[in-house]
Design a protein around this motif. Sequence first.
Motif, short mmCIF file in Angstrom:
data_model
loop_
_atom_site.label_atom_id
_atom_site.label_comp_id
_atom_site.label_asym_id
_atom_site.label_seq_id
_atom_site.Cartn_x
_atom_site.Cartn_y
_atom_site.Cartn_z
N UNK A 129 0.86 -1.18 0.00
CA UNK A 129 0.00 0.00 0.00
C UNK A 129 0.89 1.23 0.00
N UNK A 130 0.44 2.29 -0.68
CA UNK A 130 1.28 3.49 -0.75
C UNK A 130 0.41 4.73 -0.83
N UNK A 131 0.90 5.83 -0.20
CA UNK A 131 0.11 7.07 -0.25
C UNK A 131 0.19 7.72 -1.63
N UNK A 132 1.32 7.56 -2.29
CA UNK A 132 1.49 8.13 -3.65
C UNK A 132 2.37 7.18 -4.45
N UNK A 133 2.29 7.30 -5.77
CA UNK A 133 3.06 6.43 -6.66
C UNK A 133 3.72 7.28 -7.75
N UNK A 134 4.98 6.99 -8.01
CA UNK A 134 5.65 7.62 -9.16
C UNK A 134 6.03 6.52 -10.14
N UNK A 135 5.55 6.66 -11.36
CA UNK A 135 5.96 5.71 -12.41
C UNK A 135 7.22 6.24 -13.07
N UNK A 136 8.27 5.41 -13.08
CA UNK A 136 9.51 5.77 -13.80
C UNK A 136 9.84 4.56 -14.66
N UNK A 137 8.84 4.15 -15.44
CA UNK A 137 8.91 2.86 -16.12
C UNK A 137 9.52 2.92 -17.51
N UNK A 138 10.03 4.09 -17.90
CA UNK A 138 10.72 4.20 -19.19
C UNK A 138 9.81 3.92 -20.36
N UNK A 139 10.37 3.28 -21.34
CA UNK A 139 9.62 3.02 -22.58
C UNK A 139 9.02 1.62 -22.60
N UNK A 140 8.99 0.98 -21.42
CA UNK A 140 8.46 -0.38 -21.40
C UNK A 140 9.50 -1.36 -21.92
N UNK A 141 9.01 -2.50 -22.39
CA UNK A 141 9.94 -3.51 -22.91
C UNK A 141 10.63 -2.97 -24.15
#
Length: 338
Positions: A107-119
């Motif tokens: 569980x998290x209060x906030x989320x940062x996506x730093x997932x780049x360009x994917x595969x």
Amino acid sequence: MEEYDLTIIGGGPIGIFAASYANLRSLKVQLIESLEQLGGQITALYPHKNILDVAGYPAVEGEQLVKNLVAQLQQFKTTVKLATLVTDITNPAPNEFIITTNRGISKSKAVIMATGKGRFEPRRLPFDGTLTPAIQKHIHYALNQPAIFQGKRVLVAGGGDSAVDLALQVNALAKQTYLVHRRDQFRALEHSVAQLKASTIIKTVPYLIDSITQAADGSLAVTLKKLRTDETQVIVVDEIIISYGFISENKMLQAWSVNVAQDPKTLNVLVNQELMTNVAGLFAIGDVSQYQGKTDLIATGFGEGPLAVNAAVRGFAPNQRGPIHSSSLKIANGEIEK
Ligand SMILES: Cc1cc2nc3c(=O)[nH]c(=O)nc-3n(C[C@H](O)[C@H](O)[C@H](O)COP(=O)(O)OP(=O)(O)OC[C@H]3O[C@@H](n4cnc5c(N)ncnc54)[C@H](O)[C@@H]3O)c2cc1C
């Protein structure tokens, strides 16, 4: 269930730095990376390339930059989950995200996506699959072991930033370097193009690789075809590096429960000035994020991390003071006073 202030998805350069910065804000942070190692594209695709456009470094090898980022993060007690793929995110209430991975739920209060360009995977020579294994052994799509090129004749194919940088780097080791590009102009940083012009690299433009055969002594005869003509020429080399760019896809988000707005063409995630997506408390930084004027550079992403982390804190702890460096500095009559 484990609970965090902030979850950062993606352990590429941008996610690692954002996690370090989150620690400076004393957040309880987890960094989740699907691969077995940190570093994202740098570690996977160009660990030995010299990166020229990161502030504070005249030049830094990819691997070294990642080592430094990891050392910066290791100053703090951070939960880093490797080989862990985020498969779903739900947002049941404000400031509450449930993150599902192949290894569990948190569980998290906030989320940062730093997932780049994917595969991602390199764009290959169109006839790569038809070449014999003996030839394929000499075709490289990355500079993973620079020592291979020592004293060799090397052909680099491509005309973007990476191709020019690779050619310059290999030229420092090789007996002779050839750079073959299908256009007349190279699309690299002007500084690199100037270095290329001044170098001993033989530039062959506008040509494309037409076929490759191997002689009894193991050398490769590369037939090049001039664009829009029947003109051909043959260059004999020992090793070939193909730098035609990368194919990537970022479709995984579509399977997540949170409905994140993506650019329909690039599938990058649309964000506002605070790097926040259309979902309050969910941010996107680095290569995955998109806004007007966005440039996919490490330097750009390094700036986006602190912006997103600080905005996240404002979201779930609005009364917490934000950071201001040198708050004691005052500007009086145009002069800075301490
Ligand atoms: C050949 C090449 C040369 C380059 N040269 C330069 C250069 O000289 N200078 C420069 O500034 N930039 C350069 N770039 C661009 C630079 O590498 C990118 O801008 C940078 O890597 C973006 O970092 P990122 O952290 O946003 O994404 P990435 O590096 O792509 O990292 C994203 C990470 O997220 C992980 N991930 C994705 N989805 C999930 C999920 N669902 N769950 C868990 N983990 C997930 C991935 O495994 C990956 O490790 C180059 C790129 C390439 C390909």
